[in-house]
Scaffold this active site. Structure first.
Site, PDB file in Angstrom:
ATOM      1  N   GLU A  54       0.772  -1.171   0.002  1.00 11.86           N
ATOM      2  CA  GLU A  54       0.070   0.014   0.097  1.00 11.86           C
ATOM      3  C   GLU A  54       0.788   1.455  -0.098  1.00 11.86           C
ATOM      4  OE1 GLU A  54      -0.382  -2.598   1.960  1.00 11.86           O
ATOM      5  OE2 GLU A  54      -2.532  -3.383   1.833  1.00 11.86           O
ATOM      6  N   PHE A 116     -11.552  -6.822  14.264  1.00  9.24           N
ATOM      7  CA  PHE A 116     -10.434  -7.334  13.276  1.00  9.24           C
ATOM      8  C   PHE A 116     -10.190  -6.358  12.453  1.00  9.24           C
ATOM      9  CE2 PHE A 116      -9.356  -9.559   9.572  1.00  9.24           C
ATOM     10  CZ  PHE A 116      -8.230 -10.223  10.004  1.00  9.24           C
ATOM     11  N   GLN A 117      -8.799  -5.982  12.277  1.00 10.88           N
ATOM     12  CA  GLN A 117      -8.385  -4.946  11.442  1.00 10.88           C
ATOM     13  C   GLN A 117      -8.718  -3.607  11.604  1.00 10.88           C
ATOM     14  OE1 GLN A 117      -8.070  -6.805   7.512  1.00 10.88           O
ATOM     15  NE2 GLN A 117      -6.056  -7.578   8.184  1.00 10.88           N
ATOM     16  N   LYS A 166     -17.642  -0.342   6.326  1.00  7.79           N
ATOM     17  CA  LYS A 166     -17.957  -1.208   5.523  1.00  7.79           C
ATOM     18  C   LYS A 166     -19.497  -0.986   5.197  1.00  7.79           C
ATOM     19  CE  LYS A 166     -17.121  -6.173   4.258  1.00  7.79           C
ATOM     20  NZ  LYS A 166     -16.565  -7.335   4.903  1.00  7.79           N
TER      21      LYS A 166
END
Ligand SMILES: Cc1cc2nc3c(=O)[nH]c(=O)nc-3n(C[C@H](O)[C@H](O)[C@H](O)COP(=O)(O)OP(=O)(O)OC[C@H]3O[C@@H](n4cnc5c(N)ncnc54)[C@H](O)[C@@H]3O)c2cc1C
Ligand SMILES: Cc1ncc(C[n+]2csc(CCOP(=O)(O)OP(=O)(O)O)c2C)c(N)n1
Ligand SMILES: [Mg+2]
Length: 575
Positions: A54, A116-117, A166
């Site tokens: 990235e 998570f993440q 999301k």
């Protein structure tokens, strides 16, 4: 496109807004939190380039922006994807490069739960973005994206980050492009100076006997190259360039003195110290440019034309600040600037130039040694008449490039100046080539910096990107070794560097690769690279312990430069 309302997912709104902003290529790497957006790419005309890290995506977006002046776009997932972007964002921030970084984020209900993440990337990047946003609802996407592009490119450009949860990507909202137009009451990128300031500036210009223009990156950003040249010619004012300003005035122009600062030309620095008026055009008096600020240009008045009020009096106190867009301000000034005879000042500068021959390495006999300066000077001679862009990394080779490649046109040098980010060259070169496919792009890293982002060789191959890579391989972290040589009793701790066989490495990726050890091989190999349709890698194995001269030691006054001891005794090895 006519304005119409339609219901779309946040992801589709995102890409549709980007298309309307004129984006045709984005650089990115997928992961869970950004997958809805990736899935929606199937509805879009945007081309996605898969990077290998990235950091590479951000430098590609940055290279894209610097090659054209447009906005580059990088995409990553949440957590490690987003944190891998940090170096590239900071690089763009320091050099005022307009990029928009889009990161996925965990669902809005999970925010703050160490999901998570999950990383608070807006928190992490707050000090290194011009602005950043967290979107938690689909109906925010359109106006945030429009605002982000506006902020990135207006005023003093810079990086903007958009973090999208999301669920905001997945849910629906009504999309209305026109209604999403940016309305930012507190943001004023369009300042202009008061009339009284112009009058004061013109008075100083009229009375100056030893004026100098300090030409910076802001000239390129503003598109003020013509106005600067007209100003310099009309008032017979010599021009000194910053590293990021190179190309703003042709190197061959008779008023162009060359680069100022730590590794600038000695005569330029001395002229700055002797000047009675400095005209700083879109430059920010970086410490690499001023040396010790206490002794900087002590006898001069200073006019600073600068778009960001925060830069005024930050490093150097100035007499007349003109805050606003450089091009517009010069257009106001130009009709009132008259011709002046500057014979004495020009004669003095020519006298200062007199002792410059010590760096005339190109005219030295071929001693069997290959110097980086030879490679760069030969590359310049071969490519000077084509539309070429050199993208350097950070270190000695970067400084030699600035000294020996004579940049005639704007945006023909792309380099990380303010942050000095090793690993920049290869990905930024990819971005530059994508932005300007018709240009001949030469990526020029050192052996150290190349190994930081060489994974992007795979990106070149997958995307069939024709760049030529000229590795300046000296077996050292050369610039750090140079500081150890001067200031740490030659204690070369952690700077000798082994590298893979770069030719085999290139070939492993299917890239045509050469090793060059002798000066006579430089031009034929450059020619072969230019003729080859695909990407080419050249491993230029240069002198190991060469030194960048001249140099202002950190903290020293600008005119106290360490000079090359003797042109025929380049290195310890040679003696
Ligand atoms: C190893 C190394 C050595 C270096 N040595 C040197 C050296 O010897 N000499 C040197 O010059 N540099 C050197 N640098 C680079 C240095 O660190 C700075 O990056 C550089 O001097 C900054 O140049 P600048 O001020 O022109 O550009 P920037 O830092 O990009 O600043 C541009 C300025 O222009 C303003 N601006 C933007 N748009 C406009 C507009 N439309 N109108 C008006 N103003 C605008 C911005 O607000 C900003 O203040 C070195 C870097 C490295 C890594
Ligand atoms: C990411 C990063 N880490 C460390 C540095 C400090 N640094 C500046 S120049 C340099 C050496 C660069 O070596 P190389 O890429 O081989 O180029 P050379 O100086 O030899 O031309 C280092 C380590 C940096 N600028 N960037
Ligand atoms: Mg090196």
């Amino acid at each position: 496109m006519a304005s119409e309302k339609k219901t779309l997912t946040g992801s589709r709104i995102l890409w549709e807004c980007l298309e309307r902003e004129g984006v045709h290529t984005i650089f990115g790497y997928p992961g869970g939190a950004i997958l809805p957006a990736y899935d929606a790419l199937k509805h879009s005309k945007i081309h996605h380039i898969l990077v290998r890290h990235e950091q590479g995506a951000t430098h590609m977006a940055d290279g894209y922006a610097r090659a054209t002046g447009g906005v580059g776009v990088a995409v990553a997932t949440s957590g490690p994807g987003a944190t891998n972007m940090v170096t590239g964002i900071a690089t763009a921030m320091m050099d005022s490069s307009p990029i928009v970084c889009i990161t996925g984020q965990v669902g809005s209900k999970l925010l703050g739960s160490d999901a998570f993440q999950e990383t608070d990337i807006t928190g992490v990047t707050l000090p290194i973005t011009k602005h950043n946003y967290l979107i938690t609802r689909a109906d925010e996407v359109a106006h945030v994206v429009r605002e982000a592009f506006y902020v990135a490119k207006s005023g003093r450009p810079g990086p903007v980050l958009i973090d999208i949860t999301k669920d905001a990507q997945q849910s629906n909202a009504e999309f209305d492009w026109d209604a999403a137009a940016p309305k930012m009451r507190g943001y004023r990128p369009d300042l202009s100076p008061a009339k009284a300031e112009y009058v004061k500036a013109l008075e100083l210009i009229k009375n100056a006997k030893r004026p100098l223009i300090l030409a910076g990156h802001g000239i390129l950003v503003s598109g003020a190259e013509m106005e600067v040249q007209m100003f310099a010619e009309r008032a017979s004012v010599p021009v000194a360039m910053t590293l990021l300003g190179l190309g703003a005035l042709p190197a061959s122009h008779q008023l162009n003195l060359g680069m100022m600062g730590m590794h600038g030309e000695a005569w330029v620095n001395t002229a700055i110290q002797e000047a009675d008026l400095l005209l700083a055009f879109g430059m920010r008096f970086d410490d690499r440019v001023t040396g010790n600020v206490k002794t900087y240009a002590p006898n001069s008045k200073k006019i600073h034309i600068e778009i960001d009020p925060a830069e005024i009096n930050k490093n150097i106190k100035v007499d007349v600040p003109l805050v606003g867009d450089l091009r517009k301000i010069l257009q106001e000034l130009l009709p009132h600037v008259g011709a002046v005879d500057r014979c004495e000042w020009t004669a003095r500068i020519n006298e200062l130039k007199g002792d410059s021959a010590v760096r005339d390495i190109q005219n030295l006999p071929d001693s069997g040694h290959l110097y980086a300066a030879h490679v760069i000077n030969d590359l310049w001679r071969e490519t000077r008449h084509s539309d070429s862009i050199v993208v350097t990394d950070v270190g000695q080779h970067q400084m030699w490039e600035a000294q020996y490649y004579k940049h005639e046109t704007p945006r023909s040098l792309i380099t990380s100046g303010g942050l000095g980010t090793m690993g920049f060259a290869l990905p930024a070169g990819i971005g530059a080539k994508v932005a300007r496919p018709e240009a001949e792009v030469w990526v020029m890293p050192g052996d150290g910096g190349f190994q930081m982002t060489m994974c992007e060789l795979a990106t070149i191959v997958q995307e069939k990107i024709k760049v030529n890579i000229a590795i300046i391989n000296n077996g050292f972290l050369g610039m750090v070794r140079q500081w150890q040589e001067f200031f740490y009793d030659k204690n070369y701790e952690a700077t000798p560097l082994i590298s893979p066989d770069f030719v085999k490495l290139g070939e492993a990726y299917g890239i045509k690769s050469y090793a060059v050890k002798r000066r006579s091989e430089v031009i034929p190999t450059v020619q072969a690279a230019r003729e080859h349709k695909g990407p080419v890698l050249i491993d230029f194995q240069v002198e190991k312990e060469d030194t960048v001269y001249p140099m202002v030691a950190a903290g020293a006054s600008l005119h106290e430069m360490i000079r090359r001891p003797n042109p025929l005794m380049e290195t310890g090895d040679d003696e």
